[in-house]
Design an enzyme around this catalytic site. Structure first.
Site, PDB file in Angstrom:
ATOM      1  CE  LYS A  25      -3.661   2.004   2.885  1.00 30.83           C
ATOM      2  NZ  LYS A  25      -3.088   3.335   2.925  1.00 30.83           N
ATOM      3  CE  LYS A  30       5.148   0.802  -2.645  1.00 27.12           C
ATOM      4  NZ  LYS A  30       4.018   1.394  -1.909  1.00 27.12           N
ATOM      5  CE  LYS A  56       6.951  12.017  -1.440  1.00 26.11           C
ATOM      6  NZ  LYS A  56       6.158  11.019  -2.106  1.00 26.11           N
ATOM      7  CG  ASP A 141      -1.955   2.093  -4.284  1.00 28.77           C
ATOM      8  OD1 ASP A 141      -2.027   1.209  -3.405  1.00 28.77           O
ATOM      9  OD2 ASP A 141      -1.812   3.289  -4.047  1.00 28.77           O
TER      10      ASP A 141
END
Ligand code: SF4
Length: 277
Positions: A25, A30, A56, A141
């Site tokens: 998620k 991660k 980012k 996702d």
């Protein structure tokens, strides 16, 4: 209960490059896990490459002392001829860092970004062949087409699922495993990134086992990880003697030694709710 587990297929002769992706998620950790595992494996002498897909540059920034690198997509959009030096940057202990660039908000890129970027990278650099470990840090996702693209294109040979013991991350992890099952993609292991939920380790271990896999690591929630990240470093680099650095080292070793994959057997929603109480 265990479903069919088997040794992962060896590569097509010669040296086998481990190409792994850690799914889970959004916001579950991660990038922290990927960068700390990358640093831990580099410490062990492995040649590591990390390929991130995040606006980012989260995957590489803590391996580069807090510096953001240009993304492949940005440079491609400028229509420039790209050289290796412009997109492959060496970070902690020689970890090669590449940032593909993230999806457009609300649109994504249906996997094209990562595929186009990797094809280009294969033409201008030898990092894809000249690595012991390639870590793909892609958005997990399932709504993002990119979830399946690296698997479909054979870029990823091992997949790991990261979750905490809370319902929503487990729900997402289970959904990801449904995606794997649909694609015929094996699961190599489950990692718990703790959020201090009650009975968390037991919940995630039971989840992993019911999937037919196993819990590879329980990463406790420790503020030191975020403190180091804010300073632009992994804990492996900044706090190498900390307990949490030891946890990431153990996980790195477990991944490097792992050659077992299982066909995931996703849980029903009812069973997931039972597990999380
Ligand atoms: S679709 Fe992919 S390449 Fe595109 S943003 Fe998602 S994971 Fe990245």
């Amino acid at each position: 209960m265990r479903v069919r587990c088997h040794a992962a297929p060896a590569g097509t002769g010669g040296k086998r490059v481990k190409q792994i992706a850690i799914y889970g998620k959004g916001g579950i950790g991660k990038s922290s896990t990927a960068s700390n595992v990358a640093a831990a494996c580099a410490d062990e002498g492995y040649r590591v490459t990390i390929i991130g897909c995040d606006p980012k540059s989260d995957s590489s920034i803590t391996l580069l002392g807090g510096h953001r690198i240009p993304t492949v997509m940005e440079l491609m959009q400028q229509g420039m001829e790209i050289t290796e030096n412009e997109v492959v940057f060496e970070g902690y202990k020689g970890v090669r860092c590449v940032e593909v660039g993230g999806p457009e908000p609300g649109i994504g890129c249906a996997g094209r970004g990562i595929i186009v970027a990797i094809k280009m990278l294969q033409n201008i650099s030898s990092v894809m062949q000249d690595s012991d470990l390639i870590i793909y840090d892609v958005p997990g996702d399932i709504v993002c087409g990119g979830f399946a693209a690296p698997i479909r294109k054979g870029l990823v040979s091992e997949t790991y699922v990261l979750t905490s013991g809370e319902y929503m991350p487990l729900y997402a992890a289970n959904n990801i495993c449904k995606g794997f099952a649909r694609l015929g993609n094996p699961l190599n292991g489950v990692i718990c990134n703790s959020r201090n939920a009650e009975n968390e380790e037991n919940i995630v271990r039971a989840f992993a086992e019911e999937l037919g896999s196993e819990l590879l690591a329980f990463i406790p929630k420790v503020d030191l990880v975020q403190t180091c990240e804010r300073a632009g470093y992994s804990v492996i680099e900044k706090e190498p003697d900390s307990d949490i650095a030891g946890v990431y080292r153990k996980l790195g070793r477990a991944i490097m030694e792992r050659d077992v994959a299982c066909e995931p057997k996703p849980l029903t929603d009812e069973r997931l709710r039972e597990l999380t109480g």
